[in-house]
Design a protein around this motif. Structure first.
Motif, mmCIF file in Angstrom:
data_model
loop_
_atom_site.group_PDB
_atom_site.id
_atom_site.type_symbol
_atom_site.label_atom_id
_atom_site.label_comp_id
_atom_site.label_asym_id
_atom_site.label_seq_id
_atom_site.Cartn_x
_atom_site.Cartn_y
_atom_site.Cartn_z
ATOM 1 N N SER A 119 -0.061 0.209 -0.101
ATOM 2 C CA SER A 119 1.177 -0.569 -0.163
ATOM 3 C C SER A 119 0.869 -2.059 -0.238
ATOM 4 C CB SER A 119 2.048 -0.328 1.072
ATOM 5 O OG SER A 119 2.093 1.012 1.390
ATOM 6 N N VAL B 49 6.629 -6.724 0.012
ATOM 7 C CA VAL B 49 7.480 -5.567 0.268
ATOM 8 C C VAL B 49 6.920 -4.760 1.434
ATOM 9 C CG1 VAL B 49 8.396 -3.447 -0.711
ATOM 10 C CG2 VAL B 49 8.205 -5.471 -2.129
ATOM 11 N N LEU C 271 -2.570 4.762 2.960
ATOM 12 C CA LEU C 271 -1.261 4.521 2.351
ATOM 13 C C LEU C 271 -0.792 3.096 2.649
ATOM 14 C CD1 LEU C 271 0.932 5.937 0.718
ATOM 15 C CD2 LEU C 271 1.995 6.621 2.863
ATOM 16 N N ALA C 272 -1.061 2.650 3.875
ATOM 17 C CA ALA C 272 -0.709 1.264 4.227
ATOM 18 C C ALA C 272 -1.473 0.286 3.343
ATOM 19 C CB ALA C 272 -1.014 0.998 5.700
ATOM 20 N N LYS D 74 11.864 -3.181 -5.921
ATOM 21 C CA LYS D 74 10.412 -3.255 -5.818
ATOM 22 C C LYS D 74 9.821 -2.008 -5.187
ATOM 23 C CE LYS D 74 10.407 -8.264 -5.230
ATOM 24 N NZ LYS D 74 10.367 -9.335 -4.237
ATOM 25 N N SER E 220 16.501 -2.195 7.867
ATOM 26 C CA SER E 220 15.748 -1.981 6.645
ATOM 27 C C SER E 220 16.520 -2.543 5.469
ATOM 28 C CB SER E 220 15.476 -0.494 6.449
ATOM 29 O OG SER E 220 14.491 -0.335 5.462
ATOM 30 N N ARG E 221 15.846 -2.668 4.337
ATOM 31 C CA ARG E 221 16.508 -3.330 3.221
ATOM 32 C C ARG E 221 16.022 -2.806 1.883
ATOM 33 N NH1 ARG E 221 14.697 -9.365 2.162
ATOM 34 N NH2 ARG E 221 15.914 -8.928 0.306
ATOM 35 N N HIS F 92 7.978 -5.487 4.888
ATOM 36 C CA HIS F 92 9.352 -5.140 5.251
ATOM 37 C C HIS F 92 9.494 -3.666 5.597
ATOM 38 C CE1 HIS F 92 11.362 -8.893 4.735
ATOM 39 N NE2 HIS F 92 10.790 -9.080 3.557
ATOM 40 N N PHE F 93 8.417 -2.910 5.439
ATOM 41 C CA PHE F 93 8.494 -1.494 5.789
ATOM 42 C C PHE F 93 7.533 -1.156 6.919
ATOM 43 C CE2 PHE F 93 10.588 -1.906 1.840
ATOM 44 C CZ PHE F 93 11.708 -1.136 2.045
ATOM 45 N N VAL G 5 5.798 5.907 3.132
ATOM 46 C CA VAL G 5 5.484 4.588 3.697
ATOM 47 C C VAL G 5 6.535 4.215 4.725
ATOM 48 C CG1 VAL G 5 5.342 2.116 3.190
ATOM 49 C CG2 VAL G 5 4.200 3.750 1.711
ATOM 50 N N PHE H 157 6.955 0.892 -4.844
ATOM 51 C CA PHE H 157 5.524 0.854 -5.159
ATOM 52 C C PHE H 157 5.313 1.662 -6.431
ATOM 53 C CE2 PHE H 157 5.404 0.549 -0.396
ATOM 54 C CZ PHE H 157 5.236 -0.814 -0.391
ATOM 55 N N LEU H 158 5.116 0.957 -7.551
ATOM 56 C CA LEU H 158 5.197 1.597 -8.870
ATOM 57 C C LEU H 158 4.077 2.593 -9.121
ATOM 58 C CD1 LEU H 158 6.318 -1.345 -11.158
ATOM 59 C CD2 LEU H 158 7.632 0.639 -10.467
ATOM 60 N N ASN H 159 2.901 2.372 -8.554
ATOM 61 C CA ASN H 159 1.780 3.265 -8.845
ATOM 62 C C ASN H 159 1.682 4.437 -7.883
ATOM 63 O OD1 ASN H 159 0.886 1.707 -11.044
ATOM 64 N ND2 ASN H 159 0.039 0.232 -9.594
ATOM 65 N N LYS H 160 2.678 4.582 -7.018
ATOM 66 C CA LYS H 160 2.691 5.697 -6.073
ATOM 67 C C LYS H 160 3.811 6.656 -6.470
ATOM 68 C CE LYS H 160 -0.623 4.311 -3.924
ATOM 69 N NZ LYS H 160 -1.799 5.125 -3.784
ATOM 70 N N PHE I 277 15.675 -4.394 -2.344
ATOM 71 C CA PHE I 277 15.538 -5.691 -3.002
ATOM 72 C C PHE I 277 16.410 -5.751 -4.243
ATOM 73 C CE2 PHE I 277 11.833 -5.142 -0.444
ATOM 74 C CZ PHE I 277 11.626 -6.395 0.106
ATOM 75 N N ARG J 190 13.263 4.888 0.356
ATOM 76 C CA ARG J 190 12.197 4.289 1.162
ATOM 77 C C ARG J 190 12.783 3.565 2.371
ATOM 78 N NH1 ARG J 190 8.592 -0.103 -1.738
ATOM 79 N NH2 ARG J 190 10.628 -1.078 -1.798
ATOM 80 N N ALA J 191 13.904 2.854 2.126
ATOM 81 C CA ALA J 191 14.552 2.152 3.237
ATOM 82 C C ALA J 191 15.104 3.159 4.249
ATOM 83 C CB ALA J 191 15.661 1.263 2.710
ATOM 84 N N GLU K 254 -0.192 -2.862 -3.670
ATOM 85 C CA GLU K 254 0.917 -2.889 -4.629
ATOM 86 C C GLU K 254 1.767 -4.136 -4.468
ATOM 87 O OE1 GLU K 254 2.850 -0.117 -6.419
ATOM 88 O OE2 GLU K 254 1.044 1.061 -6.685
ATOM 89 N N ASP K 255 2.240 -4.387 -3.271
ATOM 90 C CA ASP K 255 3.100 -5.541 -3.045
ATOM 91 C C ASP K 255 3.188 -5.846 -1.554
ATOM 92 O OD1 ASP K 255 5.072 -7.475 -2.930
ATOM 93 O OD2 ASP K 255 6.203 -6.623 -4.584
ATOM 94 N N ILE L 64 4.624 -2.451 7.906
ATOM 95 C CA ILE L 64 3.168 -2.561 7.851
ATOM 96 C C ILE L 64 2.754 -3.938 8.350
ATOM 97 C CG2 ILE L 64 1.187 -2.640 6.295
ATOM 98 C CD1 ILE L 64 2.833 -0.547 4.612
#
Lengths: 245, 308
Positions: B180, B187, B176-177, A90, A83-84, B190-191, A103, A92-95, A86, A155-156, B183-184, B193
């Motif tokens: 995501s 990104v 939720l997927a 980054k 996992s990483r 990388h998680f 996630v 998810f700003l609206n969550k 950034f 998140r990672a 949103e981006d 999805i």
């Protein structure tokens, strides 16, 4: 035991060779630092490992626990346990902060997690990275940068990685925050997650890392214990320029 | 909490019952209009599954509607049982969505939107020119009578199903997927999805619900032309309805469909085609005044939240 082994990695963008014949390995349980001047290919190396350039050509092999992963898609690589974060964070700003971690928990793991189990786990992870309880349900866009960075790492961590790639987690932080994050990274290592991190804050990377790799113009110019690195002539030249006398 | 839930469920049940017994009392004109509103709702809601939840603005969503309606009509005209024809229409829309998702989802943002509208226009011209089978620009009819009431009930059932499904998706892991991805994407992948799989899944679900209402629309109207189902105003309507109401909220497209549906019906009598002007105006005004749609406006939110 080697958790990740890269051999002769090369990545070109048109005429630019961003990563040039780089070979290295990461031992399980260590913190490996990656340093180098701007534009030396550090983030490109991270992107290669996590499969960001899936589908576009590259040379070399990346082995994770002995298994070749350089042709895998990013979501599969994540499920395998890499996992990483950034460089320009980054989340998810609206969550909410919790949803961000969820996630990772729901999708980033190979085994399925039930919704009842996921929520307390997400809260634990947020506590672990040091986000205050009352911010767990806050929309991330309303959080200050330092907390967004915590969410990014949480998140990672939600994906239960075996190898965590941190791309400049401490950039733009004050001394106190750097100390907090150094402690956090030590704790991550102590919870049996191998850490591979890019960092420009020399004090932190020299204190934390077991070994350090140095890139310059896409080439690996040095590797070894932090103390050896700081006295390495090539490294000093890369950062400060050649001595002319 | 549970009392509040109970009350909500009670209110919704009463509303559904009222809607369901309406055909007994209302005139055919009003009923036809309500069926049309329900149809708009379903198309807007199923569009918003893709557009609002995953952020992919599919301007060609009407293509699934048109394909299922035409499949149904053509098969009925060949003397095939109406149920079989209806199911074939739905299956056709779903298969078509699978087919076009491969090229479409290689594109992102505005490019996706342009390509999707091209798919819709392609289908329209194809069906217009397959004159021997589809009747071409003259349209196609189906030999049903007394269809208004049944059409209304079917549309109501599908609308309820569609809204509930939207609600469930928005609150699920799958939702939720999708969020995501919205949103981006870079990104999200990388998680863990799987981008392509997730996007195809939601497009197919959207195509399924639109595909369901297509044959029903055909059945209650008994006459359609390619431009009625595939035309630009029908392709843009769901997008504007969703944006006007509040894209990404389960009740947003429903609300938008009711408002624009009523405006369109009022204008249609006096100034035909003027509703297209209203669509354009609505789009501009949403962009300037209400970027999140009416239901996300601060004063509306305040009312909703006070009630809670």
């Amino acid at each position: 035991m080697k958790i990740l082994e890269c051999e002769h990695l090369t990545k070109r963008f048109g005429g630019l060779v961003a990563v040039d014949d780089v070979s290295f390995y990461i031992n399980e349980g260590e913190i490996l630092g990656l340093i180098g001047p701007n534009g030396s290919g550090k983030t490109t190396l991270f992107n290669l490992i996590t499969g960001t350039y899936h589908g576009s050509p590259m040379n070399g092999t990346i082995k994770f626990y002995g298994r070749e992963i350089s042709r895998e898609k990013p979501h599969n690589i994540c499920k395998m346990g890499i996992s990483r974060t950034f460089q320009l964070i980054k989340p998810f700003l609206n969550k909410t902060a919790l949803q961000n971690v969820l996630v990772g928990i729901y999708f980033g793991r190979r085994d399925k997690v039930s919704e009842d189990a996921a929520l307390p786990e997400a809260q634990n992870i947020l506590d672990f990275v040091g986000l205050e309880k009352d911010k767990h349900n806050e929309i991330v866009a309303n959080l200050p940068i330092i907390d967004r960075k915590r969410v990014e790492i949480a998140r990672a961590l939600g994906t239960k990685p075996k190898l965590l790639l941190l791309d400049e987690p401490m950039s733009g932080m004050n001394v106190q925050e750097i100390t907090q994050f150094s402690d956090l990274i030590c704790q991550i290592r102590d919870s049996k997650i191998t850490v591979f991190m890019i960092e420009h804050v020399m004090r932190a990377i020299m204190d934390l890392s077991d070994r350090v790799i140095v890139l310059n113009y896409g080439k690996k110019i040095a590797e070894g214990h932090p103390k050896e690195i700081t006295s390495n002539k090539k490294v000093v030249e890369a950062y400060l320029g050649e001595a002319e006398w | 909490m549970s009392l509040l839930k109970l009350r909500t469920i009670a209110i919704i049940t009463v509303m559904i019952v009222i809607l369901a017994v309406m055909p007994m009392f209302l005139s055919t004109y009003i009923l036809t209009f309500l069926s049309l509103l329900l149809t708009y709702m379903i198309i807007a809601e199923s569009y918003d599954m893709v557009g609002g939840l995953s952020g992919y603005m599919n301007l060609g969503h009407a293509v699934f509607f048109g394909i299922s309606a035409y499949l149904f009509a053509v098969m009925v005209n060949y003397g095939i049982n109406a149920y079989v024809a209806g199911i074939t229409g739905v299956v056709g829309a779903v298969i078509f969505s699978l087919f076009i998702s491969y090229p479409l989802f290689r594109l992102r943002g505005g490019y996706f939107a342009i390509a999707s509208i091209a798919v819709d226009l392609f289908a329209m011209y194809l069906i217009t020119n397959l004159r021997d089978i589809t009747g071409g620009a003259h349209g196609i009819t189906v030999p049903f009578r007394e269809t208004v009431k049944i059409g209304y009930w079917l549309a109501l059932a599908i609308a309820i199903g569609c809204v509930i499904h939207y609600y469930i998706i928005a609150r699920s892991k799958f939702g939720l997927a999708l969020a995501s991805i919205k949103e981006d994407e870079e990104v999200a992948q990388h998680f863990g999805i799987a981008l392509y799989k997730t996007k195809v899944k939601i497009l197919v679900i959207g195509a399924f619900w639109t595909g369901l209402i297509g044959p029903v629309f055909m059945y209650s109207r008994t006459y359609i032309t390619p431009s009625v189902v595939f035309g630009l105003d029908n392709a843009l309507a769901p997008v504007i309805m969703a944006l006007l109401g509040g894209s990404g909220l389960w009740y947003g497209p429903v609300f938008g469909a009711i408002i624009l549906g009523i405006i369109q019906e009022l204008l249609w009598v006096k100034i035909p085609y003027f509703h297209l002007f209203i669509y354009g105006l609505a789009m501009v005004l949403i962009g300037i005044v209400l970027p999140g749609g009416i239901l996300r406006a601060t004063y509306v939110r305040r009312i909703v939240e006070r009630k809670r």
